[in-house]
Design an enzyme around this catalytic site. Structure first.
Site, PDB file in Angstrom:
ATOM      1  N   ASP A 104       8.256   6.780 -20.441  1.00 10.25           N
ATOM      2  CA  ASP A 104       9.117   6.462 -22.188  1.00 10.25           C
ATOM      3  C   ASP A 104      10.058   6.340 -22.318  1.00 10.25           C
ATOM      4  O   ASP A 104      10.885   6.666 -21.563  1.00 10.25           O
ATOM      5  CB  ASP A 104       8.706   8.521 -22.487  1.00 10.25           C
ATOM      6  CG  ASP A 104       8.581   9.387 -22.148  1.00 10.25           C
ATOM      7  OD1 ASP A 104      10.343   9.659 -21.260  1.00 10.25           O
ATOM      8  OD2 ASP A 104       8.216  10.554 -21.331  1.00 10.25           O
ATOM      9  N   HIS A 145       7.070  18.201 -13.128  1.00 10.65           N
ATOM     10  CA  HIS A 145       7.744  17.310 -14.301  1.00 10.65           C
ATOM     11  C   HIS A 145       9.447  17.317 -13.127  1.00 10.65           C
ATOM     12  O   HIS A 145       9.818  15.848 -12.914  1.00 10.65           O
ATOM     13  CB  HIS A 145       8.163  17.781 -15.650  1.00 10.65           C
ATOM     14  CG  HIS A 145       8.843  16.573 -16.125  1.00 10.65           C
ATOM     15  ND1 HIS A 145       8.452  14.898 -16.548  1.00 10.65           N
ATOM     16  CD2 HIS A 145       9.886  16.329 -17.230  1.00 10.65           C
ATOM     17  CE1 HIS A 145       9.051  14.864 -16.531  1.00 10.65           C
ATOM     18  NE2 HIS A 145      10.603  15.353 -17.191  1.00 10.65           N
ATOM     19  N   SER A 171       4.954  11.972 -21.480  1.00  7.43           N
ATOM     20  CA  SER A 171       4.725  10.294 -21.250  1.00  7.43           C
ATOM     21  C   SER A 171       4.529   9.263 -19.902  1.00  7.43           C
ATOM     22  O   SER A 171       5.904   8.131 -20.414  1.00  7.43           O
ATOM     23  CB  SER A 171       4.450   9.432 -22.363  1.00  7.43           C
ATOM     24  OG  SER A 171       3.382  10.464 -23.206  1.00  7.43           O
ATOM     25  N   ASN A 172       4.221  10.330 -19.397  1.00  8.28           N
ATOM     26  CA  ASN A 172       5.142   9.860 -17.751  1.00  8.28           C
ATOM     27  C   ASN A 172       3.914   9.648 -16.252  1.00  8.28           C
ATOM     28  O   ASN A 172       3.415  10.125 -16.445  1.00  8.28           O
ATOM     29  CB  ASN A 172       6.435   9.491 -16.984  1.00  8.28           C
ATOM     30  CG  ASN A 172       7.522   9.768 -18.397  1.00  8.28           C
ATOM     31  OD1 ASN A 172       7.880   9.091 -18.883  1.00  8.28           O
ATOM     32  ND2 ASN A 172       7.448  11.502 -18.554  1.00  8.28           N
ATOM     33  N   HIS A 174       0.584  -1.301   0.106  1.00  5.75           N
ATOM     34  CA  HIS A 174      -0.035  -0.074  -0.106  1.00  5.75           C
ATOM     35  C   HIS A 174       1.096   1.471  -0.044  1.00  5.75           C
ATOM     36  O   HIS A 174       2.237   1.094   0.411  1.00  5.75           O
ATOM     37  CB  HIS A 174      -0.731  -0.425   1.101  1.00  5.75           C
ATOM     38  CG  HIS A 174      -2.125   1.321   1.274  1.00  5.75           C
ATOM     39  ND1 HIS A 174      -2.447   0.992   2.368  1.00  5.75           N
ATOM     40  CD2 HIS A 174      -2.742   1.120   0.144  1.00  5.75           C
ATOM     41  CE1 HIS A 174      -3.655   2.333   2.325  1.00  5.75           C
ATOM     42  NE2 HIS A 174      -3.538   2.327   0.619  1.00  5.75           N
TER      43      HIS A 174
END
Length: 113
Positions: free
Chosen positions: A11, A80, A103-104, A3
């Site tokens: 990417d 980011h 794209s992460n 948990h």
């Protein structure tokens, strides 16, 4: 995955810190795509929240829409630069061949009971 454990999927260009296990699926630039890999992971892992880069909203809105389609749960947006720092807290990172910006995703594990 316990948990609150984190798993990264991203990417081809995401820098993964030394010491973090990397599951490298990239065959060539563009393959496999990010979304199919995320879909497969979501089918196997109970996820309670995802983290995306704030920048995806403007730099890759189509990918954001695709992510929201495969994961309708809670999303937290972070810069980011913070996502890259948080990769050091992940149990592993799955590298795809994706070649589109931001794209992460960080997947936060939930529990099934």
């Amino acid at each position: 995955m316990g948990h609150f454990d984190l798993l990264g999927v991203g990417d081809a260009g995401m820098p993964v810190p030394a010491g973090i296990p990397k599951i490298d699926l990239a065959v060539t630039l563009g393959l496999p795509r990010f979304i199919p890999v995320v879909e497969n992971v979501l089918a196997e892992l109970e996820v309670q929240r995802i983290y995306l880069a704030e920048e995806i909203k403007t730099a890759n809105p189509d990918q954001l829409a695709a992510i929201k389609q495969v994961y309708p749960g809670p999303v937290t947006f972070i810069p980011h630069a913070e996502m890259k720092r948080r990769l050091g807290d992940t149990k592993a990172f799955i590298r795809t061949g994706e070649a589109t910006p931001f794209s992460n995703v960080l997947l936060e594990s939930g529990v099934v009971f």
